[in-house]
Design an enzyme around this catalytic site. Structure first.
Site, mmCIF file in Angstrom:
data_model
loop_
_atom_site.group_PDB
_atom_site.id
_atom_site.type_symbol
_atom_site.label_atom_id
_atom_site.label_comp_id
_atom_site.label_asym_id
_atom_site.label_seq_id
_atom_site.Cartn_x
_atom_site.Cartn_y
_atom_site.Cartn_z
ATOM 1 C CB CYS A 1 -4.466 5.231 -35.683
ATOM 2 S SG CYS A 1 -3.197 5.409 -36.889
ATOM 3 C CB CYS B 1 3.177 8.581 -33.879
ATOM 4 S SG CYS B 1 1.497 9.152 -33.585
HETATM 5 N N1 SAH Z 1 -6.544 15.147 -33.300
HETATM 6 C C1 SAH Z 1 -5.716 14.947 -34.466
HETATM 7 C C2 SAH Z 1 -4.469 14.173 -34.149
HETATM 8 C C3 SAH Z 1 -4.698 12.737 -33.720
HETATM 9 S S1 SAH Z 1 -4.419 11.771 -35.110
HETATM 10 C C4 SAH Z 1 -6.533 14.310 -35.569
HETATM 11 O O1 SAH Z 1 -7.678 13.937 -35.322
HETATM 12 O O2 SAH Z 1 -6.066 14.241 -36.702
HETATM 13 C C5 SAH Z 1 -5.133 10.302 -34.750
HETATM 14 C C6 SAH Z 1 -5.563 9.630 -36.037
HETATM 15 O O3 SAH Z 1 -6.004 8.309 -35.700
HETATM 16 C C7 SAH Z 1 -6.736 10.326 -36.688
HETATM 17 O O4 SAH Z 1 -6.587 10.334 -38.080
HETATM 18 C C8 SAH Z 1 -7.916 9.445 -36.303
HETATM 19 O O5 SAH Z 1 -8.936 9.534 -37.256
HETATM 20 C C9 SAH Z 1 -7.275 8.096 -36.224
HETATM 21 N N2 SAH Z 1 -7.965 7.192 -35.296
HETATM 22 C C10 SAH Z 1 -8.565 7.495 -34.148
HETATM 23 N N3 SAH Z 1 -9.111 6.403 -33.572
HETATM 24 C C11 SAH Z 1 -8.827 5.373 -34.387
HETATM 25 C C12 SAH Z 1 -9.090 3.981 -34.339
HETATM 26 N N4 SAH Z 1 -9.771 3.441 -33.334
HETATM 27 N N5 SAH Z 1 -8.622 3.209 -35.355
HETATM 28 C C13 SAH Z 1 -7.919 3.767 -36.368
HETATM 29 N N6 SAH Z 1 -7.611 5.068 -36.457
HETATM 30 C C14 SAH Z 1 -8.088 5.863 -35.487
#
Ligand code: SAH
Length: 339
Positions: free
Chosen positions: A332, A104
């Site tokens: 994530c 990732c």
């Molecule tokens: N900006 C892009 C790429 C980052 S992906 C996007 O938003 O898709 C990051 C992923 O992690 C996203 O799907 C987001 O919804 C998720 N994410 C962000 N914060 C999180 C958290 N605290 N717990 C679980 N998933 C999270």
């Protein structure tokens, strides 16, 4: 100034060498030594004569990301902290399973979107990553782990579609069969819903996968969780996704972070099924990972189960993302540029 040739696709490298009156076959050779053999010093490119090595070194440079730290989780996920040339930092994560070795990677330093549940947004946006900085995360991790990587997800720090050109160039470099040769179908671009980027991606010839972080099925809720929704609301977003599907005929993945008491009710599940029903897709449920002092909480497992059990029969395909690397803040939403 020496030319950073790691920032060039094979095509561009060829053109650059032609402009310098160097035989075009040299570009294949050097591209291979950079991306397959992972060399960053002309002295080590032993298929070149000594004089050629010296000559190339005078006008070409091959930079490399500095591995500052490596943290291994109980579940064997490894988080990497990389140092950039301007002393900024990014994080990337290696996620092994029986079948796959996934990385990732980040596309920006920080993020401008400021989703309320995500750590990366808290430090604000610093800058876009160059194409080579995007690709070198994969190269470094493959070399450090000594394992061939099978999948690349652009789900680390940043919004890939707000760094469109560098991301596409990075994908081309990753995909090149003279280089790391990662299949386009094994590369996933994840977006918070940048509509012009989704439309542009629909017109690209490369068959990369698209994931969309949905996280809410009504504008009212999504506005609150993801400020970008005020710019591109659900209606505009789904129109772009329909366009994308028409062009690519490829199923879209929706990510839905489940947050206790915010978007985890049966009403939310109904709205989610309804909004996604007209587009071929898969819904990936991600129970929230805790971030810093945020008041958001992860739902209890019981609630997650209920949500999925309700959604499953009425949605096209639903999966639950097993969170990895929580203990090293590599899951994530937990990546950040400073620790
Ligand atoms: N900006 C892009 C790429 C980052 S992906 C996007 O938003 O898709 C990051 C992923 O992690 C996203 O799907 C987001 O919804 C998720 N994410 C962000 N914060 C999180 C958290 N605290 N717990 C679980 N998933 C999270």
């Amino acid at each position: 100034m020496r030319k950073n040739i790691k920032n060039l696709t094979l095509e561009e490298l060829k053109r650059f060498y032609i402009s310098k009156e160097i035989e075009p076959y040299r570009s294949d050779q050097i591209f291979h030594w950079i991306w397959v053999k992972d060399k960053s010093d002309f002295k080590e490119i032993t298929s070149l004569s000594k004089t050629a090595r010296l000559k190339f070194d005078t006008f070409c440079e091959i930079p490399i990301l500095k591995t500052i730290k490596k943290l291994t989780s109980k579940d064997r996920t490894v988080k990497f902290l990389f140092g950039l040339h301007d002393r900024k930092r990014i994080e990337s994560v290696y996620i092994p399973t029986k079948k796959r070795k996934t990385v990732c990677i980040s596309t920006q330093v920080g993020c401008a979107l400021n989703c309320s549940f995500c750590m990366t947004g808290k430090t604000g946006f610093k800058r876009n990553l160059a194409a080579w900085e995007i690709v070198d995360q994969v190269r470094r991790i493959q070399s450090e782990m000594g394992k061939r990587l099978t999948n690349v997800v652009l789900m680390g720090m940043g919004e890939p579609l707000l760094n469109y050109n560098n991301v596409m160039k990075g994908v081309k470099i990753l995909n090149s069969d003279m280089g790391m040769n990662i299949g386009a179908r094994k590369i996933t671009i994840s977006t918070a819903g940048i509509v012009p980027g989704i439309r542009a991606l629909g017109k690209e010839p490369l068959q990369v996968k698209l994931a969309v972080s949905l996280n809410a099925a009504t504008d009212k809720k999504r506005d609150r969780l993801m400020p970008i929704n005020r710019r591109y609301n659900l209606n505009t977003l789904f129109k772009a996704l329909e366009f994308y599907y028409e062009k690519k005929k490829k199923r879209i993945t929706f990510e839905y972070v489940l947050i206790k008491g915010v978007n985890d009710s049966i009403t939310d599940a109904k709205a989610l099924a309804a909004i996604t029903q007209h587009i071929p897709c898969k819904i990936n449920i991600i129970p929230l990972n805790s971030i810093g002092s945020s008041s958001y909480r992860s739902p209890d497992m019981e609630k997650v189960k209920k949500f999925i059990e309700f959604l499953y029969p009425i949605a096209q395909a639903v999966t639950l993302r097993q969170s990895r690397g929580n203990d090293i803040h590599g899951a994530c939403g937990q990546l950040r540029s400073k620790r």
